[in-house]
Enzyme design. Structure first.
Site, PDB file in Angstrom:
ATOM      1  N   ALA A 149       0.785  -1.235   0.000  1.00 30.79           N
ATOM      2  CA  ALA A 149       0.000   0.000   0.000  1.00 30.79           C
ATOM      3  C   ALA A 149       0.818   1.286   0.000  1.00 30.79           C
ATOM      4  O   ALA A 149       0.361   2.300  -0.529  1.00 30.79           O
ATOM      5  CB  ALA A 149      -0.926   0.008   1.212  1.00 30.79           C
ATOM      6  N   PRO A 169       3.268   4.399  -0.707  1.00 38.24           N
ATOM      7  CA  PRO A 169       3.106   5.454   0.300  1.00 38.24           C
ATOM      8  C   PRO A 169       1.669   5.903   0.546  1.00 38.24           C
ATOM      9  O   PRO A 169       1.445   6.812   1.315  1.00 38.24           O
ATOM     10  CB  PRO A 169       3.937   6.598  -0.277  1.00 38.24           C
ATOM     11  CG  PRO A 169       3.812   6.424  -1.757  1.00 38.24           C
ATOM     12  CD  PRO A 169       3.773   4.936  -1.996  1.00 38.24           C
ATOM     13  N   LYS A 180      -3.235   5.068  -3.317  1.00 38.13           N
ATOM     14  CA  LYS A 180      -4.399   4.223  -3.594  1.00 38.13           C
ATOM     15  C   LYS A 180      -5.203   3.976  -2.323  1.00 38.13           C
ATOM     16  O   LYS A 180      -6.435   3.904  -2.365  1.00 38.13           O
ATOM     17  CB  LYS A 180      -3.942   2.911  -4.231  1.00 38.13           C
ATOM     18  CG  LYS A 180      -3.219   3.095  -5.567  1.00 38.13           C
ATOM     19  CD  LYS A 180      -2.731   1.779  -6.132  1.00 38.13           C
ATOM     20  CE  LYS A 180      -1.944   1.976  -7.424  1.00 38.13           C
ATOM     21  NZ  LYS A 180      -0.657   2.668  -7.192  1.00 38.13           N
ATOM     22  N   ASP A 200       1.771  -3.277   4.080  1.00 41.50           N
ATOM     23  CA  ASP A 200       3.040  -3.112   3.391  1.00 41.50           C
ATOM     24  C   ASP A 200       4.149  -3.736   4.236  1.00 41.50           C
ATOM     25  O   ASP A 200       4.039  -3.807   5.467  1.00 41.50           O
ATOM     26  CB  ASP A 200       3.350  -1.631   3.132  1.00 41.50           C
ATOM     27  CG  ASP A 200       4.339  -1.428   1.995  1.00 41.50           C
ATOM     28  OD1 ASP A 200       3.898  -1.213   0.851  1.00 41.50           O
ATOM     29  OD2 ASP A 200       5.564  -1.495   2.249  1.00 41.50           O
ATOM     30  N   CYS A 227       3.464  -1.049 -12.292  1.00 32.83           N
ATOM     31  CA  CYS A 227       3.930   0.154 -13.002  1.00 32.83           C
ATOM     32  C   CYS A 227       5.092  -0.245 -13.917  1.00 32.83           C
ATOM     33  O   CYS A 227       6.192   0.289 -13.834  1.00 32.83           O
ATOM     34  CB  CYS A 227       4.335   1.252 -12.028  1.00 32.83           C
ATOM     35  SG  CYS A 227       5.548   0.770 -10.775  1.00 32.83           S
TER      36      CYS A 227
END
Length: 437
Positions: free
Chosen positions: A248, A250, A253, A268, A366
Site C-alpha cells: 500500500a 506510500p 491508492k 506493506d 507500473c
C-alpha cells in the site's frame, strides 16, 4: 565589510556536490536515487538545497545521453566517472540556460576539492567553456535520449520501434505534477489553475513547492500520477466494503479507497514507507487500518471471512515510471526482473485466497514489460479454474477503448503525450468463481 565565510553563500556548491553524489551512485553504484536519499545523502542540506540537488540529479539523468553527445567533440578520451558526471551536470545546466560562468566556476571548485579529481579541474574548465560557446540551436537539434539497450530491446519487441520512440520523447520531458482530489476535481483544478484530466486527476504544469500549494495542509488532495490513480478507480470501492490494499505505501491508492467510503486495510512490508502512509492519512483526515507484514504471510484467518475487494499493486521493474525516475535505467540492468515476475505470480495466487466468494482482485504493475502484466494475467487464468478477466470493469472515464486489450488495460508514457504523458501501467480486474472459497 567581508562576509563571514561560515555564512557566505556557496553559489550552489552544496546542492551541486550532493547532486553529483546522487548521479554517481546511480551510474557507478547501481543505486536508485531514492535508496541513496533514504541512506541520508541529503540530510545535512537545507530544504532549498535538498530540492535543488534532487532536481539537478534528476534532470542530468533524464538528459544524460544528450549531455554525452554534446560533450563528445571536446573530449579526446573519457575521463573518470566522477569527472564525467561533473561535465554532464555542467553541460545540462548550461544547456538549460544557467549562467555559464557560474556553472563553470562551481564545477571547477568542486573538482579542485577532490583528491581524485583535482588534476582534472583544467579539463573541466576548458570543456565547459567551449560548450558554453555553442549556439542554443545546437541543443535543440540533439536527438531525443534513448533508453539503454538492455531495456530498449525488450520494449521494441513488445511495442514496436515507433511506439518506443514516442515513449522516449515523453520521458525526455520534465513531467507535470498530478494530484488526486479528495473531493470535487473541477473545483480543485480551478483553485490551483490546473487542468482536470478526463480520468479525474488534476494536472499542474508548474507546481513549485508542493507543500505550499493551497489545500495541502488541509488534505484536499495528494500527489499521484494520473495513471497510478486509475487502478483504484477500476476497483470501484463501495461504501462499507472491506478492501485490502496490498503493497500500500506510500498510500495514494489507500486514500482513494478510503475516500470512497470503504473499510480499508493497508498492508506493506516496509515500516518506513508505512510511516509516510500514516502521515498522508493524518493530513487528509482519512482512515485505514495499517498493517506491517509480508503480503505472502497475511492469511485468510486474519481477513475475518475475506475481503470484498483487493488491490494488488505488485512489486515490479518500475519501468513505467522512468519519466519521473530517470535514474532507473542506470541503477538497474534487468537482472532482478525474473525474481520479481515469480513474486508477482505468487502474490496473485495468495491474494485470491483472501477474497470473499464473488470478490474482485485488481492486479496492477507500473511496468512496461508484458511479462509483468499481460503475461501474468494469461498465466493466472490458466492456473485458476473459474477465474475470469472482467474487461468491462476497465471502461472508466478517460480510458480510450484501444487501451484495453484481451488481458487488461495497458497505459503507456506516450498516451496523452500532448498533455504531458502518463506513467506506464498494466491493470486487470480478476474475479474468481463465486462458488470458490
Amino acid at each position: 565589510m567581508t562576509q563571514d565565510r561560515a555564512t557566505a553563500p556557496d553559489d550552489g556548491i552544496a546542492a551541486r556536490r550532493a547532486a553529483l553524489h546522487l548521479i554517481e551512485q546511480a551510474t557507478g553504484g547501481q543505486r536508485l536515487m531514492s535508496e541513496t536519499i533514504a541512506a541520508g545523502a541529503l540530510e545535512r542540506l537545507s530544504p532549498p538545497d535538498r530540492a535543488r540537488a534532487q532536481r539537478l540529479a534528476t534532470q542530468v539523468l533524464r538528459q544524460l545521453p544528450t549531455a554525452d553527445r554534446a560533450l563528445k567533440p571536446f573530449l579526446t578520451k573519457q575521463p573518470p566517472l566522477a569527472v564525467r558526471n561533473a561535465l554532464r551536470l555542467g553541460a545540462v545546466e548550461i544547456m538549460e540556460g544557467a549562467a555559464a560562468h557560474g556553472v563553470v566556476n562551481a564545477m571547477v571548485q568542486i573538482m579542485s576539492k577532490g583528491k581524485r579529481t583535482q588534476s582534472y579541474k583544467g579539463l573541466v574548465n576548458a570543456v565547459l567553456r567551449k560548450l558554453a560557446e555553442q549556439p542554443p540551436e545546437a541543443w535543440a537539434r540533439m536527438p531525443v535520449p534513448k533508453l539503454p539497450n538492455w531495456l530498449r530491446g525488450p520494449m521494441v519487441e513488445a511495442w514496436g520501434r515507433k511506439s518506443v520512440e514516442a515513449m522516449e520523447a515523453v520521458q525526455a520531458m520534465i513531467p507535470p505534477l498530478d494530484l488526486t482530489p479528495k473531493g470535487d476535481g473541477a473545483a480543485l483544478a480551478e483553485a490551483l489553475g490546473g487542468d482536470l484530466l478526463p480520468s479525474g486527476s488534476v494536472r499542474l504544469r508548474e507546481a513549485g513547492q508542493v507543500s505550499a500549494l493551497p489545500g495541502y495542509d488541509t488534505g484536499e488532495w495528494w500527489v499521484q500520477d494520473a495513471a497510478a490513480a486509475i487502478a483504484a478507480r477500476v476497483l470501484d470501492a463501495r461504501p462499507g466494503e472491506r478492501v485490502l490494499d496490498l503493497c500500500a505505501a506510500p498510500g495514494g491508492k489507500t486514500m482513494q479507497l478510503a475516500a470512497a467510503g470503504a473499510q480499508v486495510t493497508a498492508l506493506d512490508l516496509s515500516e518506513t514507507r508505512l510511516g509516510r502512509l500514516r502521515e498522508n492519512l493524518a493530513r487528509t483526515g482519512l482512515a485505514a487500518e495499517v498493517v506491517q507484514a509480508d503480503a505472502l504471510e497475511f492469511d485468510a484467518s486474519e481477513a475475518e471471512g475475506g475481503f470484498d475487494a483487493i488491490l494488488l499493486d505488485a512489486p515490479c521493474s518500475a519501468t513505467g515510471t522512468i519519466r519521473r525516475h530517470p535514474d532507473l535505467p542506470y541503477a538497474k540492468d534487468g537482472s532482478e526482473f525474473g525474481a520479481l515476475i515469480e513474486l508477482q505470480a505468487e502474490m496473485i495466487d495468495h491474494a485470491l485466497t483472501l477474497l470473499k466468494p464473488g470478490g474482485r482482485l485488481v492486479f496492477c504493475t507500473c511496468s512496461l514489460l508484458p511479462d509483468e502484466g499481460e503475461v501474468q494475467v494469461e498465466e493466472a487464468l490458466a492456473r485458476h479454474e473459474g477465474l475470469t478477466n472482467d474487461l468491462k470493469a476497465l471502461a472508466r472515464p478517460g480510458i480510450e477503448p484501444d487501451w484495453i486489450g484481451p488481458e487488461g488495460l495497458r497505459l503507456r508514457p506516450d498516451f496523452w503525450a500532448e498533455r504531458g504523458g502518463m506513467d506506464g501501467f498494466f491493470i486487470a480486474c480478476l474475479r474468481p468463481d463465486a462458488r470458490d472459497g
